[in-house]
Design an enzyme around this catalytic site. Structure first.
Site, PDB file in Angstrom:
ATOM      1  N   HIS A 156     -18.211 -42.737   9.216  1.00  0.00           N
ATOM      2  CA  HIS A 156     -18.844 -42.215   7.988  1.00  0.00           C
ATOM      3  C   HIS A 156     -18.687 -40.694   7.889  1.00  0.00           C
ATOM      4  O   HIS A 156     -19.499 -40.031   7.246  1.00  0.00           O
ATOM      5  CB  HIS A 156     -20.342 -42.558   7.921  1.00  0.00           C
ATOM      6  N   SER A 277      -1.888 -18.191  -1.741  1.00  0.00           N
ATOM      7  CA  SER A 277      -2.448 -18.194  -3.088  1.00  0.00           C
ATOM      8  C   SER A 277      -1.957 -16.949  -3.818  1.00  0.00           C
ATOM      9  O   SER A 277      -1.758 -15.894  -3.221  1.00  0.00           O
ATOM     10  CB  SER A 277      -3.973 -18.175  -2.982  1.00  0.00           C
ATOM     11  N   LYS A 283      -5.770 -16.700   1.676  1.00  0.00           N
ATOM     12  CA  LYS A 283      -5.566 -18.155   1.712  1.00  0.00           C
ATOM     13  C   LYS A 283      -4.310 -18.597   2.461  1.00  0.00           C
ATOM     14  O   LYS A 283      -3.263 -17.963   2.390  1.00  0.00           O
ATOM     15  CB  LYS A 283      -5.477 -18.711   0.275  1.00  0.00           C
ATOM     16  N   GLU A 290      -1.505 -32.151   1.422  1.00  0.00           N
ATOM     17  CA  GLU A 290      -2.170 -32.457   0.148  1.00  0.00           C
ATOM     18  C   GLU A 290      -1.227 -33.211  -0.791  1.00  0.00           C
ATOM     19  O   GLU A 290      -1.597 -34.214  -1.408  1.00  0.00           O
ATOM     20  CB  GLU A 290      -2.612 -31.166  -0.556  1.00  0.00           C
TER      21      GLU A 290
END
Ligand code: ARG
Length: 463
Positions: A156, A277, A283, A290
């Site tokens: 979980h 970024s 970043k 992704e």
């Protein structure tokens, strides 16, 4: 431009219809398979006496010129010739004259296109099996290095029990092993020759389909000509196996995204696999995992799209079936990209074992072990579970972890606690104690690693 099938028509095809019904825009991908299939077909035709040896040689010469033009990029695909089959046949006739018109004897585009796609998929699936193995090897290397690296195991997405990082990542080894087995098994069904089925019913020429199969390296021949031209199971099976593989890669990608976040800091992906970024200078984004995760959607989509195309089709060939190609190519390209990036991304990721260790020191993932401890001292598991639950609650209220309590505090719950409880609570001990077959103790993982290596070797021999 006259059509190869133009005899029965009195009007030119509407331009929009031509565009709409053509497949050359995408089936040119099958050019090499199409020519290879034609070379075997004319060879067989001449061996069976359907065309002369001279004609066969002339057609082969012409086909090799066409192939060269295709490979050099010189070939001009023409939408008015509809698909790759007729583009090549037209080019052949232009190259060698009317004798090129004998190529299509005893076959149809229906068995031809099916043959091309079988050849394409057999080739791709073999490549994918090799590429999956590269991913598995990268996993094995990381696992060998991190047998004793402890991190929280989750259920979980809540801390559950400490596990070894090797154990965690090896779970993916076995998923990929099954994916590979599925691909391997599917070859039995895709390595079957449709050619010679004709349009649907077979042909009047005395052809030898088994000889064509032999020339093209197919293991068997479709026993039913109608099935041969109507079957797209082999593509569906590929799309379905690809979906499952993509889903596994996507789950691993998801973990990489989570693990590389500031909140977890369990791994750092290599700079060469990340992007920055345009506005936030700090970043470092995990774009590759992704995108891999996101591209799983199109792979599932291609499976559903073809299942839907096929579900209402009567036998035998229907033009609907031309819609089988783009999804198949798209899935193959998506898998290519994902598999080729995943292996080096795993191999180059930096596993931050200190952070993992710190995480297990700051959680209650050793709670099951004190529950087991009391069971070994004679308490029933249910009772001990209840008691440890209370101890955890007490710790949360006191802002402590289980290792922070004193023996006196433990003894207030039950006198069964002794000094040895502190040893069994240590994360390494907790991990090491799970010695059941397939468990996370380093000695069990060593067995698992040995088994994994054997599997990789066996695969090498099969493919
Ligand atoms: N381009 C067609 C396809 O991909 C080839 C088969 C065409 N057959 C036909 N009877 N129109 O399905």
């Amino acid at each position: 431009m006259s059509k190869l099938w133009g005899g029965r028509f009195t009007k030119q095809t509407n331009k929009l219809v031509e565009e709409y019904t053509a497949s050359i825009q995408f089936d040119k991908e099958l050019a090499e398979e199409d020519i290879e299939g034609s070379l075997a077909h004319v060879q067989m035709l001449s061996e069976c006496g359907v065309i002369t040896k001279n004609d066969m040689e002339e057609i082969k010469r012409g086909l090799s010129i066409v192939l060269e033009k295709i490979q050099s990029g010189e070939f001009e695909y023409d939408v008015s010739h509809e698909d790759i089959h007729m583009n090549i046949e037209n080019a052949l006739i232009e190259e060698i004259g009317p004798v090129g018109g004998k190529l299509h004897t005893g076959r149809s585009r229906n068995d031809q296109v099916a043959t091309d796609m079988h050849m394409y998929l057999v080739k791709k699936v073999k490549q994918f099996i090799t590429h999956i193995e590269l991913v598995q090897e990268a996993i094995l290397t990381q696992a060998e290095e991190h047998l004793e690296t402890v991190l929280p195991g989750y259920t979980h997405l809540q801390r559950a029990q400490p596990v070894s990082f090797a154990h965690h990542i090896l779970a993916y080894f076995w998923m990929f092993e099954r994916d590979k087995e599925r691909f391997q098994d599917s070859l039995k069904r895709s390595n079957m020759l449709p050619l010679g089925a004709g349009a649907l019913a077979g042909t009047t020429f005395p052809i030898d389909r088994h000889r064509t199969a032999e020339l093209l390296g197919f293991d068997s021949v479709y026993p039913n000509s109608m099935d041969a031209v109507s079957d797209r199971d082999f593509i569906l099976e590929f799309l379905s196996n690809a979906s499952m593989l993509m889903m596994h890669m996507s789950r691993l990608s998801e973990e990489m995204v989570i693990w590389s976040s500031q909140e977890f800091q369990f791994i750092e992906l290599d700079d060469s696999f990340c992007t920055g970024s345009s506005i936030m200078p700090q970043k470092k984004n995990p774009d590759v995992p992704e995108l891999l995760r996101a591209k799983t959607g199109r792979v599932y989509g291609n499976l559903f799209s073809l299942l839907t195309v096929l579900k209402g089709l009567p036998l035998a060939y229907n033009k609907d079936m031309q819609e089988d190609k783009e999804g198949m190519f798209d899935t193959a390209k998506t898998l290519d990209g994902a598999l080729q990036l995943l292996a080096p991304m795993i191999a180059t990721m930096n596993v931050k074992k200190e952070n993992m260790k710190q995480a297990v020191n700051e959680d209650y993932s050793n709670a099951t072990d004190i529950a087991d401890y009391l069971v070994n001292k004679g308490m029933t598991f249910r009772k001990s579970h209840e008691m440890i639950g209370k101890i955890v609650l007490h710790c949360i209220q006191e802002n402590k972890y289980l290792l922070d309590l004193s023996l006196d505090e433990y003894k207030k719950f039950t006198p069964l606690f002794e000094e040895d409880v502190f040893e069994i609570l240590k994360p390494y001990h907790v991990m090491n104690a799970r010695k059941s077959y397939g468990g996370t103790s380093p000695e069990q993982i060593q067995n698992q690693l040995n088994l994994a290596k054997e599997h990789l070797k066996v695969e090498e021999r099969i493919t």
